[in-house]
Design an enzyme around this catalytic site. Structure first.
Site, PDB file in Angstrom:
ATOM      1  N   THR A 100      14.459  13.677  -9.810  1.00 19.12           N
ATOM      2  CA  THR A 100      14.497  14.521 -11.004  1.00 19.12           C
ATOM      3  C   THR A 100      13.479  14.066 -12.051  1.00 19.12           C
ATOM      4  O   THR A 100      12.822  14.895 -12.699  1.00 19.12           O
ATOM      5  CB  THR A 100      15.911  14.529 -11.614  1.00 19.12           C
ATOM      6  OG1 THR A 100      16.815  15.105 -10.672  1.00 19.12           O
ATOM      7  CG2 THR A 100      15.957  15.325 -12.907  1.00 19.12           C
ATOM      8  N   SER A 139      14.708  23.791  -8.455  1.00 17.55           N
ATOM      9  CA  SER A 139      15.486  22.577  -8.671  1.00 17.55           C
ATOM     10  C   SER A 139      14.631  21.423  -8.170  1.00 17.55           C
ATOM     11  O   SER A 139      13.743  21.612  -7.325  1.00 17.55           O
ATOM     12  CB  SER A 139      16.796  22.635  -7.884  1.00 17.55           C
ATOM     13  OG  SER A 139      17.401  21.352  -7.793  1.00 17.55           O
ATOM     14  N   THR A 140      14.900  20.243  -8.686  1.00 19.40           N
ATOM     15  CA  THR A 140      14.272  19.060  -8.091  1.00 19.40           C
ATOM     16  C   THR A 140      14.496  19.043  -6.587  1.00 19.40           C
ATOM     17  O   THR A 140      13.631  18.615  -5.813  1.00 19.40           O
ATOM     18  CB  THR A 140      14.855  17.784  -8.718  1.00 19.40           C
ATOM     19  OG1 THR A 140      14.504  17.737 -10.103  1.00 19.40           O
ATOM     20  CG2 THR A 140      14.354  16.535  -8.026  1.00 19.40           C
ATOM     21  N   ASN A 141      15.669  19.551  -6.170  1.00 18.64           N
ATOM     22  CA  ASN A 141      16.073  19.410  -4.776  1.00 18.64           C
ATOM     23  C   ASN A 141      15.286  20.286  -3.812  1.00 18.64           C
ATOM     24  O   ASN A 141      15.429  20.142  -2.594  1.00 18.64           O
ATOM     25  CB  ASN A 141      17.566  19.683  -4.641  1.00 18.64           C
ATOM     26  CG  ASN A 141      18.386  18.766  -5.529  1.00 18.64           C
ATOM     27  OD1 ASN A 141      17.872  17.767  -6.033  1.00 18.64           O
ATOM     28  ND2 ASN A 141      19.649  19.108  -5.732  1.00 18.64           N
ATOM     29  N   THR A 186      -2.823 -10.921  32.645  1.00 20.82           N
ATOM     30  CA  THR A 186      -1.442 -10.501  32.420  1.00 20.82           C
ATOM     31  C   THR A 186      -0.654 -11.733  31.982  1.00 20.82           C
ATOM     32  O   THR A 186      -0.794 -12.807  32.573  1.00 20.82           O
ATOM     33  CB  THR A 186      -0.805  -9.904  33.692  1.00 20.82           C
ATOM     34  OG1 THR A 186      -0.856 -10.859  34.759  1.00 20.82           O
ATOM     35  CG2 THR A 186      -1.542  -8.641  34.124  1.00 20.82           C
ATOM     36  N   SER A 317     -13.623 -20.748   6.288  1.00 20.85           N
ATOM     37  CA  SER A 317     -12.912 -21.959   5.891  1.00 20.85           C
ATOM     38  C   SER A 317     -13.558 -22.573   4.668  1.00 20.85           C
ATOM     39  O   SER A 317     -14.777 -22.519   4.480  1.00 20.85           O
ATOM     40  CB  SER A 317     -12.933 -22.981   7.036  1.00 20.85           C
ATOM     41  OG  SER A 317     -12.371 -24.208   6.614  1.00 20.85           O
ATOM     42  N   SER A 318     -12.713 -23.173   3.830  1.00 18.97           N
ATOM     43  CA  SER A 318     -13.218 -23.892   2.659  1.00 18.97           C
ATOM     44  C   SER A 318     -13.528 -25.342   2.994  1.00 18.97           C
ATOM     45  O   SER A 318     -14.069 -26.070   2.156  1.00 18.97           O
ATOM     46  CB  SER A 318     -12.177 -23.839   1.535  1.00 18.97           C
ATOM     47  OG  SER A 318     -10.973 -24.451   1.965  1.00 18.97           O
ATOM     48  N   LYS A 323     -17.322 -22.020  10.289  1.00 18.05           N
ATOM     49  CA  LYS A 323     -16.181 -21.324  10.869  1.00 18.05           C
ATOM     50  C   LYS A 323     -16.119 -19.884  10.330  1.00 18.05           C
ATOM     51  O   LYS A 323     -16.224 -19.656   9.130  1.00 18.05           O
ATOM     52  CB  LYS A 323     -14.881 -22.045  10.533  1.00 18.05           C
ATOM     53  CG  LYS A 323     -13.646 -21.507  11.256  1.00 18.05           C
ATOM     54  CD  LYS A 323     -12.458 -22.431  11.009  1.00 18.05           C
ATOM     55  CE  LYS A 323     -11.242 -22.008  11.811  1.00 18.05           C
ATOM     56  NZ  LYS A 323     -10.640 -20.781  11.293  1.00 18.05           N
TER      57      LYS A 323
END
Length: 469
Positions: A100, A139-141, A186, A317-318, A323
């Site tokens: 609503t 209506s909202t509905n 697999t 990577s830091s 990497k």
């Protein structure tokens, strides 16, 4: 500057520069859940404005709304459809009241925009009213779920376009990679040879099946309950309104909409959203499969499988120089997991419907729109930044095939399972090639072994004679 507005609860003083009114203002204070507001979903705003425009046209057509008022509302709706006044759609996406507050947010903004166009002040509702005129015969509905569905059609159309692009990209790579032999696996163990082209063609087939499901989902979203008003009986709307509003909405959007045969059932039933979400969940599963396989094939580059090189998007990577992480498959996985979680939310909200209405439909809208945004972005991202630019490592793929014990499977039709298993066992224990062991044991000639273990001869059915016991 301020202005005073009232509803049946009481009077409030509002800033005069806002276009929403008292009911939206209350909702703004009552619902502080997600931080994501109506305006954050522009396709939803557009869809809602289109529904309201169609309603105004239909009400004028059936003779219950003054044509000048209808024209003013339609003009305001056109501005909203074009993206104007977007900052005025402020209610939280998750809210009590079955939507609503969202419906009234749209009604109030349209009316106040229209009032200015009519040379009146915002809040002078004696000339044009949010409930009496913008919400006439509604209506909202029925407007809220219909707007969700209209917006979903837009989102699903964008998603389908992204999926078509991804499918074509995968098919293109499949064609490029059709002669690149690699090891099939697999349960993460060596199986039998395949081609990189086969792998990407399978990916394209996954996506093709998802497109078919998205098509079906989109069709569900074109069946609306406009004219149902509160619970589906159509109370307070003109008998010809329902047919007229659907016609006008179809004309406005360019999408063929229809009304549900049973408006009472449609007003309380939210199962269509569950079906749409299920299609998105299945797509998420397929995207996860593709993303995971790309990560694994890219692993290494020296100590993993190293069958493909994904585009280098950013340092990984830091602390570890050089990497590079597979960030695009990773972010795709994260987006897909959110979609899977949203699917559970949508299912639980749909289950919560009682009697003639589902009160928690805003929870469905929030989760569904988030899923549609996320999955579309994931599809575009993995296509643009992974599939389009990845490169095969052809020599490494072939090397893994020739060094694999798994190719011993090709001996089964000629030697039987027991002898082939014995060769495999010795190969694993000694590190010898399976062809060399077969030759040492005198099972076959070198020429026979070479022909059987030729990688391209292991890609299709080839047994043409009965194996002697």
């Amino acid at each position: 500057m301020t202005r005073k507005e009232h509803d049946f609860i009481g009077e409030l003083e509002l800033p005069d520069d806002i276009y929403y009114g008292v009911q939206t203002y209350r909702a703004l204070n009552n619902f502080k859940m997600t931080g994501h507001r109506f305006r954050d979903y522009p396709l939803f705003v557009k869809a809602f404005a289109q529904v309201k425009k169609a309603a105004a046209k239909a009400n004028a057509e059936v003779g219950v709304l003054d044509k000048d008022k209808a024209k003013a509302l339609c003009g305001a709706a056109d501005k909203v459809i074009k993206g104007q006044y977007a900052d005025q759609f402020v209610v939280d996406m998750i809210q009590g009241g079955a939507g609503t507050s969202t419906n009234m947010n749209m009604n109030e903004v349209l009316v106040n925009v229209a009032l200015e166009g009519m040379k009146h002040k915002k809040g002078e509702y004696q000339y044009l009213h949010p409930n009496d005129h913008a919400n006439l015969g509604q209506s909202t509905n029925d407007t809220y779920p219909s707007s969700i569905k209209v917006a979903s059609v837009y989102y699903l159309t964008d998603l389908k376009k992204a999926l078509e692009d991804l499918k074509e990209a995968l098919k293109k790579r499949a064609k490029e990679f059709k002669d690149i032999i690699k090891m099939g696996r697999t349960e993460l163990e060596d199986a039998v040879p395949t081609t990189l082209g086969n792998t990407f063609n399978a990916f394209a087939t996954f996506i093709d099946s998802d497109i078919a499901q998205i098509d079906k989902a989109c069709k569900l979203m074109t069946v609306l309950n406009l004219g149902a008003t509160a619970i589906g009986t159509g109370i307070n709307c003109h008998p010809d309104y329902s047919k007229a509003v659907i016609k006008h909405l179809s004309d406005i959007t360019g999408v063929k909409f229809s009304n549900a045969k049973d408006l009472i059932a449609a007003t309380q039933d939210t199962a269509d959203y569950v079906t749409v979400s299920a299609a998105l969940r299945t797509l998420a599963v397929h995207l996860c499969k593709i993303a995971n396989d790309l990560r694994l094939m890219n692993s290494g580059p020296r100590c993993g499988l190293g069958e493909i090189d994904l585009p280098k998007m950013q340092p990984g990577s830091s602390i570890m120089p050089g990497k590079v992480n597979p960030v695009i498959p990773e972010v795709t996985l994260e987006a897909c997991y959110q979609v899977m979680g949203n699917d559970l939310t949508i299912t639980l909200c749909a289950e919560r419907g009682e009697f003639e209405l589902n009160a928690v439909e805003p929870g469905i809208a929030y989760a569904l729109f988030n899923s549609l945004n996320l999955i579309t972005n994931a599809v575009i991202t993995i296509n643009k930044y992974a599939v389009a630019g990845l490169q095969p490592r052809t020599a490494d793929c072939l090397k893994s095939v020739m060094n694999s014990v798994g190719i011993v499977t090709a001996f089964n039709p000629y030697l039987g399972y027991e002898k082939s298993a014995s060769i495999a066992k010795e190969a694993l224990q000694t590190g010898k090639a399976v062809g060399d062991i077969c030759l040492e044991r005198g099972y076959m000639s070198k020429a026979q072994i070479s022909k059987i273990l030729e990688p391209k001869n292991m890609l299709n059915p080839r047994m043409t004679q009965k194996r002697e016991g």
